[in-house]
Design a protein around this motif. Structure first.
Motif, PDB file in Angstrom:
ATOM      1  N   ARG A 145      -5.470   5.236  -6.791  1.00 42.24           N
ATOM      2  CA  ARG A 145      -4.139   5.408  -7.394  1.00 42.24           C
ATOM      3  C   ARG A 145      -3.840   4.347  -8.449  1.00 42.24           C
ATOM      4  O   ARG A 145      -3.150   4.615  -9.434  1.00 42.24           O
ATOM      5  CB  ARG A 145      -3.062   5.358  -6.306  1.00 42.24           C
ATOM      6  CG  ARG A 145      -3.071   6.530  -5.350  1.00 42.24           C
ATOM      7  CD  ARG A 145      -1.829   6.508  -4.469  1.00 42.24           C
ATOM      8  NE  ARG A 145      -1.894   7.533  -3.448  1.00 42.24           N
ATOM      9  CZ  ARG A 145      -2.260   7.312  -2.188  1.00 42.24           C
ATOM     10  NH1 ARG A 145      -2.592   6.092  -1.793  1.00 42.24           N
ATOM     11  NH2 ARG A 145      -2.299   8.310  -1.316  1.00 42.24           N
TER      12      ARG A 145
ATOM     13  N   TRP B 288      -5.254  11.072 -10.863  1.00 40.40           N
ATOM     14  CA  TRP B 288      -5.915  11.191  -9.570  1.00 40.40           C
ATOM     15  C   TRP B 288      -5.328  12.289  -8.697  1.00 40.40           C
ATOM     16  O   TRP B 288      -4.161  12.668  -8.819  1.00 40.40           O
ATOM     17  CB  TRP B 288      -5.848   9.867  -8.805  1.00 40.40           C
ATOM     18  CG  TRP B 288      -4.434   9.413  -8.531  1.00 40.40           C
ATOM     19  CD1 TRP B 288      -3.667   8.609  -9.327  1.00 40.40           C
ATOM     20  CD2 TRP B 288      -3.615   9.762  -7.406  1.00 40.40           C
ATOM     21  NE1 TRP B 288      -2.421   8.417  -8.757  1.00 40.40           N
ATOM     22  CE2 TRP B 288      -2.360   9.124  -7.582  1.00 40.40           C
ATOM     23  CE3 TRP B 288      -3.818  10.549  -6.277  1.00 40.40           C
ATOM     24  CZ2 TRP B 288      -1.318   9.256  -6.664  1.00 40.40           C
ATOM     25  CZ3 TRP B 288      -2.780  10.686  -5.358  1.00 40.40           C
ATOM     26  CH2 TRP B 288      -1.546  10.046  -5.555  1.00 40.40           C
TER      27      TRP B 288
ATOM     28  N   GLU C 133      -5.558   3.925  -2.223  1.00 41.15           N
ATOM     29  CA  GLU C 133      -4.735   3.073  -3.092  1.00 41.15           C
ATOM     30  C   GLU C 133      -5.547   2.547  -4.270  1.00 41.15           C
ATOM     31  O   GLU C 133      -5.027   2.425  -5.393  1.00 41.15           O
ATOM     32  CB  GLU C 133      -4.153   1.909  -2.288  1.00 41.15           C
ATOM     33  CG  GLU C 133      -3.232   0.987  -3.070  1.00 41.15           C
ATOM     34  CD  GLU C 133      -1.977   1.679  -3.579  1.00 41.15           C
ATOM     35  OE1 GLU C 133      -1.323   1.120  -4.479  1.00 41.15           O
ATOM     36  OE2 GLU C 133      -1.637   2.781  -3.091  1.00 41.15           O
TER      37      GLU C 133
ATOM     38  N   GLY D 263      -1.624  13.119  -9.285  1.00 35.03           N
ATOM     39  CA  GLY D 263      -0.704  12.273  -8.534  1.00 35.03           C
ATOM     40  C   GLY D 263      -0.300  12.855  -7.200  1.00 35.03           C
ATOM     41  O   GLY D 263       0.723  12.445  -6.630  1.00 35.03           O
TER      42      GLY D 263
END
Length: 271
Positions: free
Chosen positions: A105, A111, A102, A171
């Motif tokens: 992200r 990413w 996380e 993503g």
């Protein structure tokens, strides 16, 4: 394209660096010998500046204490320096890794997370090797659970493809595994056949394994983390195959038997 490879002298980073060079990329190695230190943020900028992308592997474990903070901080610094394309190595089924994922992200980076099964090369490199080599025994808290051991060369190839295929994997979280399930007992038996010697597997509890680590001088906080990790991660949750290798590379993953044969030829398991 210049790629920063953290942990470039380690098990995964070294293979990512070689795969990247084979794909024609410029590789900037980032390890302590090159002046990069995950625990010293002042060493990050010089390695990142001017690069196009980076492969991130956090030392000890992606779910270790401090991993989420360090990965998040480095990712934000990378983005600020113009290094937007970041690929993080994570672990299948490891809940403790989720905060680190996380942090990547939410960093503003383009990413990709690559979640890997247990490495086949853990049997030929690292702390498990000495027991197999010296006493012919692997003592480990793997019980009789099944694991789709993945060859690190496949992991490296997936990482490099994720870095070089434009926005295709931005993503995305890619789960990668080997092509079949094996218990640790079955894996040790395959290693023994390849090495031409009798090897045994002795399952112990995570707590018992932790006592052995403590006796070897592993720091208490690291021992406690590993005990909790093995108690959760080796409970059968990963007894399933993932299709990441097939999706990204367009072929089947390398089989554990292939790894064992090739590693045996190096003499790694000879007593």
């Amino acid at each position: 394209m210049t790629v920063v490879v953290t942990g470039a002298s380690g098990r995964t980073g070294g293979r990512v660096a070689r795969a990247a060079e084979g794909a024609g990329l410029g590789v900037r190695s980032a390890s302590r010998t090159q002046g990069f230190d995950w625990y010293d943020a002042s060493t990050w900028a010089d390695v990142l500046r001017g690069a196009d992308a980076a492969y991130l592997v956090y030392p000890t474990d992606v779910g270790a204490p401090g991993a989420a903070d360090a990965v998040g901080r480095l990712a934000r610094e990378a983005v600020a320096l113009g290094v937007r394309r970041l690929v993080l190595l994570s672990s299948r089924g490891e809940e403790r890794a989720l905060p680190t994922e996380e942090a990547l992200r939410t960093s503003g980076a383009d990413w990709t997370v690559v979640r890997a099964a247990w490495f086949a090369q853990n049997f030929s490199e690292g702390p498990l090797v000495e027991g197999l080599r010296s006493s012919g025994e692997l003592v480990f808290p793997g019980g009789e659970v099944q694991e789709p051991f993945v060859d690190l060369r496949d992991v490296a190839d997936v990482v490099v493809n994720a870095l070089t295929e434009g926005d295709r994997y931005v993503g995305r979280t890619l789960d990668v595994s080997g092509p079949r399930l094996l218990t640790f007992r079955e894996a040790v038996a395959e290693v023994g056949r390849a090495a031409g010697r009798e090897l045994t597997y002795t399952p112990v509890s995570a707590r018992q394994y932790g006592e052995q680590l403590a006796a070897l001088g592993v720091p208490p906080e690291e021992t406690a983390f590993l005990v909790e990790l093995f108690e959760s991660l080796l409970d059968g949750r990963n007894a399933c195959l993932s299709a990441g290798v097939q999706e990204v590379l367009g072929r089947e993953p390398r089989d554990f038997a292939e790894f064992a044969r090739e590693a045996a030829e190096t003499g790694v398991w000879k007593s």
